[in-house]
Design a protein around this motif. Structure first.
Motif, mmCIF file in Angstrom:
data_model
loop_
_atom_site.group_PDB
_atom_site.id
_atom_site.type_symbol
_atom_site.label_atom_id
_atom_site.label_comp_id
_atom_site.label_asym_id
_atom_site.label_seq_id
_atom_site.Cartn_x
_atom_site.Cartn_y
_atom_site.Cartn_z
ATOM 1 N N ASP A 1 0.983 -1.202 -0.013
ATOM 2 C CA ASP A 1 0.053 0.005 0.026
ATOM 3 C C ASP A 1 1.002 1.237 -0.155
ATOM 4 O O ASP A 1 0.287 2.340 0.257
ATOM 5 N N ARG A 2 2.285 1.071 -0.070
ATOM 6 C CA ARG A 2 3.166 2.225 -0.096
ATOM 7 C C ARG A 2 4.054 2.077 -1.346
ATOM 8 O O ARG A 2 4.589 0.706 -1.538
ATOM 9 N N ILE A 3 4.665 2.793 -2.130
ATOM 10 C CA ILE A 3 5.577 2.733 -3.142
ATOM 11 C C ILE A 3 7.014 2.128 -2.480
ATOM 12 O O ILE A 3 7.467 1.455 -3.130
ATOM 13 N N ASP A 4 7.330 2.556 -1.218
ATOM 14 C CA ASP A 4 8.601 2.084 -0.651
ATOM 15 C C ASP A 4 8.564 0.734 -0.252
ATOM 16 O O ASP A 4 9.479 0.230 -0.089
ATOM 17 N N GLN A 5 7.424 0.131 -0.434
ATOM 18 C CA GLN A 5 7.329 -1.540 -0.185
ATOM 19 C C GLN A 5 7.811 -2.468 -1.407
ATOM 20 O O GLN A 5 7.885 -3.596 -1.381
ATOM 21 N N ILE A 6 7.653 -1.659 -2.571
ATOM 22 C CA ILE A 6 7.700 -2.411 -4.011
ATOM 23 C C ILE A 6 8.967 -2.955 -4.012
ATOM 24 O O ILE A 6 9.028 -4.027 -4.335
ATOM 25 N N GLU A 7 10.154 -2.178 -4.169
ATOM 26 C CA GLU A 7 11.405 -2.740 -4.323
ATOM 27 C C GLU A 7 11.671 -3.946 -3.310
ATOM 28 O O GLU A 7 12.366 -4.957 -3.805
ATOM 29 N N PRO A 8 11.438 -3.847 -1.904
ATOM 30 C CA PRO A 8 11.644 -4.980 -1.133
ATOM 31 C C PRO A 8 10.939 -6.082 -1.496
ATOM 32 O O PRO A 8 11.376 -7.257 -1.254
ATOM 33 N N ALA A 9 9.561 -6.032 -1.974
ATOM 34 C CA ALA A 9 8.966 -7.329 -2.471
ATOM 35 C C ALA A 9 9.537 -7.906 -3.644
ATOM 36 O O ALA A 9 9.552 -8.965 -3.736
ATOM 37 N N LEU A 10 9.916 -7.153 -4.682
ATOM 38 C CA LEU A 10 10.389 -7.422 -5.785
ATOM 39 C C LEU A 10 11.871 -8.156 -5.455
ATOM 40 O O LEU A 10 12.262 -9.091 -5.869
ATOM 41 N N ALA A 11 12.666 -7.727 -4.580
ATOM 42 C CA ALA A 11 14.009 -8.075 -4.399
ATOM 43 C C ALA A 11 13.892 -9.550 -3.728
ATOM 44 O O ALA A 11 14.708 -10.369 -3.853
ATOM 45 N N ALA A 12 12.681 -9.671 -3.007
ATOM 46 C CA ALA A 12 12.614 -10.962 -2.320
ATOM 47 C C ALA A 12 11.936 -12.058 -3.026
ATOM 48 O O ALA A 12 11.722 -13.258 -2.698
ATOM 49 N N GLY A 13 11.613 -11.825 -4.283
ATOM 50 C CA GLY A 13 11.101 -12.655 -5.063
ATOM 51 C C GLY A 13 9.636 -12.716 -5.570
ATOM 52 O O GLY A 13 8.978 -13.672 -6.074
ATOM 53 N N ALA A 14 9.048 -11.502 -5.242
ATOM 54 C CA ALA A 14 7.563 -11.662 -5.326
ATOM 55 C C ALA A 14 7.291 -11.593 -6.977
ATOM 56 O O ALA A 14 8.067 -11.272 -7.718
ATOM 57 N N ASP A 15 6.257 -12.740 -7.339
ATOM 58 C CA ASP A 15 5.631 -12.832 -8.621
ATOM 59 C C ASP A 15 4.763 -11.807 -9.281
ATOM 60 O O ASP A 15 4.458 -11.787 -10.453
ATOM 61 N N ARG A 16 3.980 -11.227 -8.175
ATOM 62 C CA ARG A 16 2.853 -10.305 -8.783
ATOM 63 C C ARG A 16 2.720 -9.273 -7.535
ATOM 64 O O ARG A 16 2.703 -9.766 -6.459
ATOM 65 N N LEU A 17 2.312 -8.093 -7.713
ATOM 66 C CA LEU A 17 1.710 -6.989 -6.458
ATOM 67 C C LEU A 17 0.437 -6.956 -6.625
ATOM 68 O O LEU A 17 -0.065 -6.651 -7.646
ATOM 69 N N LEU A 18 -0.046 -6.665 -5.539
ATOM 70 C CA LEU A 18 -1.459 -6.109 -5.471
ATOM 71 C C LEU A 18 -1.141 -4.724 -4.996
ATOM 72 O O LEU A 18 -0.996 -4.657 -3.544
ATOM 73 N N LEU A 19 -1.722 -3.841 -5.697
ATOM 74 C CA LEU A 19 -1.361 -2.139 -5.028
ATOM 75 C C LEU A 19 -2.943 -1.978 -4.564
ATOM 76 O O LEU A 19 -3.839 -1.800 -5.326
ATOM 77 N N ASP A 20 -2.930 -1.923 -3.177
ATOM 78 C CA ASP A 20 -4.149 -1.649 -2.397
ATOM 79 C C ASP A 20 -4.145 -0.015 -2.080
ATOM 80 O O ASP A 20 -3.552 0.444 -1.341
ATOM 81 N N ASN A 21 -5.659 0.165 -2.385
ATOM 82 C CA ASN A 21 -6.094 1.775 -2.093
ATOM 83 C C ASN A 21 -5.032 2.588 -2.535
ATOM 84 O O ASN A 21 -4.745 3.665 -1.742
ATOM 85 N N MET A 22 -4.628 2.548 -3.855
ATOM 86 C CA MET A 22 -3.581 3.563 -4.219
ATOM 87 C C MET A 22 -4.482 4.446 -5.111
ATOM 88 O O MET A 22 -5.230 3.890 -5.944
ATOM 89 N N ASP A 23 -4.213 5.781 -4.800
ATOM 90 C CA ASP A 23 -4.905 6.909 -5.995
ATOM 91 C C ASP A 23 -4.281 6.695 -7.342
ATOM 92 O O ASP A 23 -3.287 6.120 -7.366
ATOM 93 N N PRO A 24 -4.844 7.054 -8.232
ATOM 94 C CA PRO A 24 -4.476 6.932 -9.719
ATOM 95 C C PRO A 24 -3.103 7.589 -9.841
ATOM 96 O O PRO A 24 -2.233 6.947 -10.358
ATOM 97 N N ALA A 25 -2.578 8.497 -9.228
ATOM 98 C CA ALA A 25 -1.252 9.095 -9.461
ATOM 99 C C ALA A 25 -0.349 8.364 -8.697
ATOM 100 O O ALA A 25 0.580 7.933 -9.389
ATOM 101 N N THR A 26 -0.613 7.732 -7.653
ATOM 102 C CA THR A 26 0.244 6.818 -7.015
ATOM 103 C C THR A 26 0.299 5.460 -7.868
ATOM 104 O O THR A 26 1.490 4.839 -7.965
#
Length: 282
Positions: free
Chosen positions: A199-224
């Motif tokens: 639910d935050r931009i700063d969580q994306i890279e740690p998730a990808l670095a750990a091997g996430a295959d897909r991301l669920l972007l929760d309650n983000m506005d269109p700009a985010t």
């Protein structure tokens, strides 16, 4: 109509009829209508809708009158106009009246999901985004609810908890962070893709670095969401979720996400108006 995998039609019909008939059966019809009376009837749409559940509805009448004559002019997934005939039937009057409410309740519920789903699908047409359903279904009716969502044009997300790894915010909290949660899921070697909610931009890279295959972007506005799409740059599929409405889904789809999941289509779909109209009696 091909019934959904894992759905036991006979068990469902038996259970629903038992709920409605009780131990005494349809005492009103039995008291007022001759045992050998017959009726012809039509089940008609009283508003535009996408139809789902025709064969399931028909099964109630067949269970109560094995000799009933049934005709289904259309198919599940059809968009029909007000006044369209969905089913024609001729059979024992008592049986038709006893099965009427169970058949209508089922067809209205499923057609409501299909109709609302189609509205969401139409709202994002041309964007490339795909509509997904969720596990927010009526307890005991998940297989049918998700079938109806498919008839409306959505794709199914997880059917059950064993159907995919989806790390949500509570999993993240229990593990102490997004990266650690993904690492544990990957280490479990389930053979399933690992999707994680951020639910935050700063969580994306740690998730990808750990091997996430897909991301669920929760309650983000269109700009985010646009920032997330730019940051990920196609490395994994992106799904937007949370508070999506008919008024907002187009804006979300235009951010470039691959999928949009909407709980409302199975959780809050209004039942369309369908009636069983008796045409003559003998």
């Amino acid at each position: 109509m091909a019934l959904p995998d894992g759905f036991d039609l006979d068990e469902f019909v038996t259970r629903v009829l038992a709920e409605d008939l009780g131990k005494g059966g349809d005492v009103t019809s039995n008291a007022t209508i001759a045992a050998d009376a017959r009726f012809d009837a039509e089940m008609n749409a009283r508003q535009p809708m996408v139809v789902a559940g025709l064969e399931v509805a028909a099964a109630f009448f067949r269970a109560l009158d094995p000799k009933v004559e049934l005709a289904l002019p259309g198919n599940d997934g059809d968009l029909v106009d007000h006044g369209s005939t969905l089913m024609r039937l001729s059979g024992n009057a008592r049986a038709m009246l006893a099965g009427e409410r169970s058949a209508l309740n089922t067809l209205q519920h499923l057609s409501g999901i299909a109709t609302l789903t189609r509205q969401y699908v139409d709202a994002i047409a041309g964007t490339g985004a795909i509509l997904l359903d969720t596990r927010k279904t009526i307890p005991g009716l998940r297989v049918l609810d998700k079938y109806a969502a498919r008839m409306g044009g959505a794709q199914n997300h997880r059917m059950r908890l064993d159907d995919g790894v989806l790390i949500k915010d509570n999993h993240v909290a229990a593990c102490g962070g997004v990266g650690e949660a993904v690492r544990r899921a990957k280490a479990a070697e389930t053979g399933l893709q690992v999707q994680v909610e951020v639910d935050r931009i700063d969580q994306i890279e740690p998730a990808l670095a750990a091997g996430a295959d897909r991301l669920l972007l929760d309650n983000m506005d269109p700009a985010t969401l646009r920032s997330a799409v730019t940051l990920v740059a196609g490395r994994v599929p992106l799904e937007a979720s949370g508070g999506v409405t008919l008024e907002t889904i187009r804006f979300i789809a235009e951010t470039g996400v691959d999928f949009i999941s909407v709980g409302r289509i199975t959780q809050s779909a209004p039942a369309p108006d369908i009636g069983l109209d008796y045409s003559r009696g003998t």
